[in-house]
Scaffold this active site. Structure first.
Site, PDB file in Angstrom:
ATOM      1  CG  HIS A  76      -4.440   4.237  -0.619  1.00 22.63           C
ATOM      2  ND1 HIS A  76      -3.454   3.479  -0.742  1.00 22.63           N
ATOM      3  CD2 HIS A  76      -4.915   4.333  -1.835  1.00 22.63           C
ATOM      4  CE1 HIS A  76      -3.230   2.899  -2.134  1.00 22.63           C
ATOM      5  NE2 HIS A  76      -4.031   3.505  -2.641  1.00 22.63           N
ATOM      6  CG  ASP A  95      -1.804   1.183   1.492  1.00 21.32           C
ATOM      7  OD1 ASP A  95      -1.511   2.211   0.837  1.00 21.32           O
ATOM      8  OD2 ASP A  95      -3.146   1.100   1.621  1.00 21.32           O
ATOM      9  CG  HIS A  96       1.403   4.115  -3.387  1.00 19.98           C
ATOM     10  ND1 HIS A  96       0.206   3.743  -3.751  1.00 19.98           N
ATOM     11  CD2 HIS A  96       1.237   5.505  -3.297  1.00 19.98           C
ATOM     12  CE1 HIS A  96      -0.344   4.695  -4.211  1.00 19.98           C
ATOM     13  NE2 HIS A  96       0.198   5.826  -3.985  1.00 19.98           N
TER      14      HIS A  96
END
Ligand code: NAD
Length: 493
Positions: A248, A185-186
């Site tokens: 996110h 999950d960047h």
């Protein structure tokens, strides 16, 4: 507090196998991230990259593609040539079992050539429908049978509901154990998101007030100014709830409201995050109606409406905006409304968190309105934090005014901030999963989301309900009304 720092040798030894090596993610994010790790000395002599996809590229052509993807980051030509010389291309159809033999032969050869100690990292930069097949063949064809580690990196979307996520997880976990699966999950790789734990758990003045006695509400905004661009086909089947909230936003919320972990190590942080997801209230259809709103952008500011975008149906009911109120029933945060909001074609691109504190009931300044005390965490743009306080108005009056203490990163500091993908890939090389999503977190986040999705799907809104906000705004009016019902308002507007 016990802090786990990686003080072992800086240079990492590994073979990267990038499935989807010709794709957008590889070129825009992965090659630049690897180059930064190379520039910073984490990758030196003992690394190699195999890019695989169906196209019949040569090594030379592939290296030119890699070089052009890091154009602009380069300070010396020798460095870039030396870096690119570690890249190899292998044409490969992931469904074809024989291709894994060729891939294994190349992997073994590079392992010996660069002395990689059998450490392998498989980056699945492809559609999730291939994840199970790739995992299976990596094992059955012996690629992942080495003396070193074998870790898999997986991109979102991880399923489209609990059931499909579970099926995907069941398939992957047949071949790789949870500790070797790194779900990206960047947002968790972003410096200011990682700062949430630092702020919360290393400042007594903040930890003392981080609870439902002192916090009035929490607000998380992930706004995008772009529309769907080239991703219309995917986006129209996903929508903002699946695309941004499930992953996110819920990850950010967990970091904001979880209890204090025993240490900054993956196991302890994960335990507290999982407890938070378990404590997240799953809504009934009536509660969904009361606590969640959705929107879709119409035209505005010379930009087309969502329904006029490429690959979007003219009567699409997909939401491009979501706002909601969450409740986490843990000891410290029960009763604190957590407002979240995300959307496309909003007024600005920003990721921002506002912690709004309760007002001082015992103010000695009589009826005079006090400004809210707000701690703002600016994730992007302009990373930094701000705290607003009431101070005395200069002069003879006995009155207060709002004063903001603000800290933004300087240009030099901002330049040193690693890109999210760089931080996360380094974490995988270190075997540190603190910034990755565990299956148990996913499981609860999907169950929370499924309840909303189901209620919405059954609601049957009329086609003309959308569009309900114009491009270039902060979303539909119902999003403001959601907070107004509680006597609150969006701080970031
Ligand atoms: P893409 O379409 O640009 O690339 C897909 C890659 O898969 C290409 O290299 C293609 O050749 C390869 N491929 C497809 N079928 C194949 C097969 N049968 N055998 C071998 N190779 C095959 O997609 P992308 O944008 O790079 O995204 C990859 C994954 O990452 C997707 O799951 C996407 O949702 C996810 N993701 C992408 C981004 C992004 O910024 N692009 C961001 C977050 C998540």
């Amino acid at each position: 507090m016990k802090v786990v720092l990686n003080l072992v040798k800086k240079e990492k030894k590994a073979l990267f196998v990038i499935f989807g090596g010709t794709g957008d993610l590889a070129q825009r994010k992965l090659y630049p991230a690897l180059f930064n790790l190379y520039k910073r000395g984490y990758l030196k002599k003992h690394f190699a990259v195999i890019g695989t996809a169906r196209r019949p590229w040569t090594n030379d052509y592939y290296r030119d593609v890699v070089k052009s993807s890091i154009d602009g980051m380069v300070d010396s030509q020798t460095k870039i040539n030396e870096f690119a010389s570690h890249f190899y291309y292998q044409s490969h159809n992931v469904n074809d079992v024989e291709h894994y033999e060729t891939l294994k032969a190349l992997a073994d050869k590079l392992d010996a050539k660069y002395e990689l100690a059998g450490n392998r990292l498989y980056y699945l930069a492809m559609s999730p429908r291939f994840f199970g097949t790739i995992s299976k063949y990596l094992k059955s064809e012996g690629l992942a049978d080495t003396d070193g580690y074998n870790r898999v990196i997986i991109e979102k979307p991880f399923g489209r509901d609990y059931q499909s996520a579970k099926e995907l997880d069941d398939e992957i976990s047949k071949y790789f154990s949870e500790e070797d699966v790194f779900r990206i999950d960047h947002y968790l790789g972003k410096e200011m998101i990682q700062n949430i734990m630092a702020l919360r758990f290393s400042n007594s003045i903040l930890s003392a007030i981080w609870n439902n006695k002192m916090i009035s509400n929490i607000q998380v905004t992930l706004s995008e100014s772009l529309g769907v661009e080239e991703r219309g086909g995917y986006y129209d089947t996903a929508g903002a709830l699946r695309d941004m909230v499930q992953n996110h936003i819920l990850q950010i919320v967990a970091l904001l409201v979880m209890d204090r972990p025993a240490s900054y190590c993956a196991k302890d942080v994960r335990q507290k995050k999982v407890e938070t997801f378990k404590a997240l209230k799953v809504y009934s259809p009536e509660e969904v109606k009361a606590n969640f709103v959705r929107g879709q952008y119409g035209e505005g500011k010379d930009m087309p409406a969502y329904r006029e975008e490429n690959l979007i149906e003219p009567d699409s009911m997909t939401e491009t905006f979501v706002a909601g109120k969450l409740e986490v029933n843990n000891k410290e945060m029960a009763g604190v409304p957590i407002y979240i909001r995300t959307g496309k074609r909003m007024a600005t691109k920003a990721t921002r968190i506002d912690i709004v504190f309760k007002q001082d009931k015992g103010s000695i300044y009589g009826e005079q309105a006090l400004a809210d005390n707000i701690l703002t965490i600016n994730v992007e743009p302009d990373p930094g934090i701000a705290l607003s306080l009431n101070t005395k108005k200069i002069g003879q009056e006995y009155a207060t005014k709002k004063t903001e203490l603000k800290n933004s990163l300087t240009k030099e500091q901002a330049a040193r901030v690693p890109e999210a993908y760089e931080s996360l890939i380094l974490n995988v090389l270190q075997g540190n999963s603190v910034n990755f999503t565990h299956w148990d977190e996913l499981k609860y986040s999907w169950k929370f989301l499924d309840a909303i999705r189901k209620a919405w799907d059954e609601e049957g809104l009329p086609v003309d309900y959308f569009p309900n906000y114009s491009c270039g705004t902060m979303g539909p009016q119902i999003s403001d009304e959601l907070l107004a019902k509680d006597g609150n308002y969006w701080i970031f507007n």
